[in-house]
Structures are given as C-alpha cells and as structure tokens.
Design a protein around this motif. Structure first.
Motif, PDB file in Angstrom:
ATOM      1  N   UNK A 118      34.110  39.737  37.126  1.00 53.51           N
ATOM      2  CA  UNK A 118      33.783  39.235  38.416  1.00 53.51           C
ATOM      3  C   UNK A 118      32.646  38.538  38.439  1.00 53.51           C
ATOM      4  N   UNK A 119      31.924  38.611  36.794  1.00 48.25           N
ATOM      5  CA  UNK A 119      30.404  37.946  36.547  1.00 48.25           C
ATOM      6  C   UNK A 119      31.454  36.345  35.978  1.00 48.25           C
ATOM      7  N   UNK A 120      32.016  36.822  35.755  1.00 44.76           N
ATOM      8  CA  UNK A 120      32.670  34.879  34.603  1.00 44.76           C
ATOM      9  C   UNK A 120      33.372  34.790  35.664  1.00 44.76           C
ATOM     10  N   UNK A 121      34.127  35.144  36.680  1.00 46.64           N
ATOM     11  CA  UNK A 121      34.998  34.621  37.915  1.00 46.64           C
ATOM     12  C   UNK A 121      34.147  33.669  38.654  1.00 46.64           C
ATOM     13  N   UNK A 122      33.019  34.113  38.912  1.00 52.01           N
ATOM     14  CA  UNK A 122      31.660  33.376  39.726  1.00 52.01           C
ATOM     15  C   UNK A 122      31.408  32.902  39.132  1.00 52.01           C
ATOM     16  N   UNK A 123      30.934  32.812  37.616  1.00 49.62           N
ATOM     17  CA  UNK A 123      30.613  31.295  36.434  1.00 49.62           C
ATOM     18  C   UNK A 123      32.146  30.250  36.905  1.00 49.62           C
ATOM     19  N   UNK A 124      33.269  29.928  36.181  1.00 46.80           N
ATOM     20  CA  UNK A 124      34.228  29.498  37.087  1.00 46.80           C
ATOM     21  C   UNK A 124      33.872  28.626  38.775  1.00 46.80           C
TER      22      UNK A 124
END
Length: 232
Positions: A118-124
């Motif tokens: 979810x952190x990676x998705x937020x960064x995207x």
C-alpha cells in the motif's frame, strides 16, 4: 535393478511385477493431475494468484518506467538516472532486511506485505504531484522500490500456510503463473495508456490502484484454519 534381472522370479512373475509397477505409476500420475485440478478450482489459489498478479504488474512498472519518470521530473543525464537507480537498489536491500527482521520478530507476514504494498501504491499515485521535482520524484521511487522488494521477500511465506507440503509446489506454480501474466500485461497496458492520454502518469496510477486492490484482497484473506482451503 529391475524385475527382469531378478533370477528368483519366473517369467510369468516378472511380467506380473512389471504390470503392477506400471499400474502404480499411472495411479500416481492420475493423483497428481487430480490434485492439480483441485488446486486450480480452489478460490484461495485464485485470490493469491490475483494478489501476485497485481504485485508483479507494479514491480514490472517500477523496473521499466522509473528511468522515464525520472526524465520527466527533469533528470537529463543518463548517468544520473543510473546513479539514482543504483541507489534505489541499495536502499531497497536495506529496507528488505529491516522489514524482514521485523516480520520475523513479530511472527507476522500479511500486514507487513500489505502495508508495504500500500505504501508503494501511494508513492505511485503521488508521482504526478512531484512531476517538477527531481528530489521528490526520486524519493517516491526509492520508497516504492523499498516497499515492493520487501513484498517480494515476504510474499511466498503466505501461500505456504495454505498448502500441505505435498501440494505446495503445484500451488506455488499456479500462483506464479498469474505473476508471469502480470509481467506481460503491465508494459502493454502502461504503454497503451501513455499513447492514448499522452501521459505516463495515467498508466502508473492505474497500476497503483491495481496494486492497492491486490493488497487489500490479501489483508482480507481468512486465516488458513478458517473455511475450506486447498489441502490434499
């Protein structure tokens, strides 16, 4: 040795032993095929496969499109893009180690995997807001890489809880097959959306949403001892 070399058996007995061996091999092959079909019909395998599909789409997007995203933010030197990408690998390795140690210490997998994804998705999703800032874009990509590679280090501990040892290899193979599909779909999808919208960020955002949904699916999976799961 084979029945043919057993001197204490008559020719008729040797033929009987050979027939019995062939029948046993056929039964084992049939059981393997039946078990694989059962695995392929199990909803848990499909859910884990879809989770891995979403994850693999995002990892592929990170690997293929990070240089282009850095260039859009203003990085003009190929060597600078290479240095930032190299730094991403170092930071990701440290992050994988730290998150893996935390997961082992707490004996917890799914929340570590889900939150990292979810952190990676937020960064995207935040990348369009940093389009004019090299440090901010690089920082988001570094954080996304750390989360995604941490997921890679922990994900396969989760399916193992749903399979007996005798069916684990086939279950892993089926789930991995979904991931291979993600590696095929994501470059085409992001590239097509870039052509259609004239923006790389649209495709990356779509992949981010797919990743977020896959992580939410993972977090909602019942525990292995709840409900009907794939076991032989």
């Amino acid at each position: 040795s084979s029945p043919a070399s057993a001197g204490w058996l008559t020719d008729g007995e040797k033929r009987i032993v050979v027939i019995d061996q062939q029948a046993a091999q056929e039964r084992r092959g049939s059981n393997t095929m039946d078990s694989t079909l059962v695995l392929a019909r199990d909803p848990t395998v499909w859910l884990l496969g879809m989770v891995y599909f979403g994850y693999f789409c995002s990892l592929n997007t990170l690997i293929l499109w990070s240089p282009s995203l850095l260039a859009l933010s203003g990085v003009q030197s190929i060597s600078a893009i290479g240095w930032i990408s190299g730094l991403s690998g170092v930071v990701s390795a440290v992050g994988m180690l730290a998150i893996g140690l935390s997961s082992d210490r707490l004996n917890e997998r799914r929340w570590h995997v889900g939150l990292c994804g979810l952190v990676a998705a937020s960064c995207f999703l935040l990348l369009p807001l940093t389009a004019d800032s090299i440090p901010a874009t690089a920082g988001l990509l570094l954080l996304a890489a750390t989360g995604l590679y941490a997921v890679l280090g922990l994900f396969w501990t989760i399916p193992g809880a749903y399979f007996r040892a005798s069916s684990a290899a086939r279950g892993f193979a089926l789930i991995n097959m979904f991931g291979v599909g993600g590696g095929i779909v994501s470059p085409t999808l992001v590239g097509w959306l870039k052509v259609q919208t004239d923006s790389l960020y649209v495709g990356v955002s779509v992949i981010a949403i797919l990743l977020a949904l896959s992580m939410l699916m993972l977090l909602r999976l019942p525990q292995p001892n709840q409900g009907s799961f794939t076991e032989e």
